[in-house]
Design an enzyme around this catalytic site. Structure first.
Site, PDB file in Angstrom:
ATOM      1  CG  HIS A  72     -21.678   0.240 128.157  1.00 24.43           C
ATOM      2  ND1 HIS A  72     -22.708   1.122 128.383  1.00 24.43           N
ATOM      3  CD2 HIS A  72     -21.439   0.280 126.821  1.00 24.43           C
ATOM      4  CE1 HIS A  72     -23.064   1.676 127.239  1.00 24.43           C
ATOM      5  NE2 HIS A  72     -22.312   1.177 126.269  1.00 24.43           N
ATOM      6  CD  GLU A  74     -21.058   1.381 133.493  1.00 29.42           C
ATOM      7  OE1 GLU A  74     -21.621   2.492 133.561  1.00 29.42           O
ATOM      8  OE2 GLU A  74     -20.533   0.948 132.456  1.00 29.42           O
ATOM      9  CB  CYS A 100     -25.902   3.984 129.443  1.00 30.36           C
ATOM     10  SG  CYS A 100     -25.808   2.163 129.432  1.00 30.36           S
ATOM     11  CB  CYS A 103     -24.749   0.268 132.726  1.00 30.13           C
ATOM     12  SG  CYS A 103     -23.741  -0.403 131.385  1.00 30.13           S
TER      13      CYS A 103
END
Length: 144
Positions: A72, A74, A100, A103
């Protein structure tokens, strides 16, 4: 609103627009996400969702399902800052989609104190965890 708050909102919108431009670098077809980590008005890291370094730039399998090893935005930004001489302690992360749960855990552990995002993901458990950890969450609709 005070002048200082107005300036912060405008700065937040600017960084979110920059994160959206950074998301365009993603090879993912289903969703392109960008992230910037900012500290003391300086961008100290950036990231977008995609496969790890050295892997093919294909995020989805033949059934259009995201491959399990896709990182992801992040996570990419946080691991990038971790490999640098910068510290994310006290920083703000600007991300185009709300984090999410995985993260969110990385954000908490990295010392980031503020998360600003422009789209709500369908699952809110990441935001719930961030709130529980006392991290400031800010949703800004950049379409307005």
């Amino acid at each position: 609103m005070s002048d200082k708050i107005d300036k912060q909102v405008e700065l937040d919108k600017r960084y979110l627009r920059m994160a959206a431009v950074w998301a365009e670098s993603s090879y993912c077809k289903r969703r392109q996400v960008g992230a910037l980590i900012v500290k003391d008005k300086m961008i100290i890291s950036d990231g977008y969702n995609g496969t790890p370094s050295g892997f093919e730039n294909i995020c989805e399998d033949d059934n259009d399902i995201t491959k399990p090893y896709v990182m992801h935005a992040e996570a990419n930004a946080i691991t990038k800052v971790a490999a640098s001489s910068n510290s994310s302690k006290g920083a703000t992360i600007y991300v185009t989609t709300s984090p999410c749960i995985e993260c969110a855990k990385l954000i908490i552990q990295s010392g980031i104190k503020r998360v600003v995002y422009s789209q709500q993901y369908r699952i809110s458990d990441g935001c719930d965890l961030l709130e529980r950890a006392g991290i400031e969450l800010e949703f800004i609709d950049t379409n307005k």
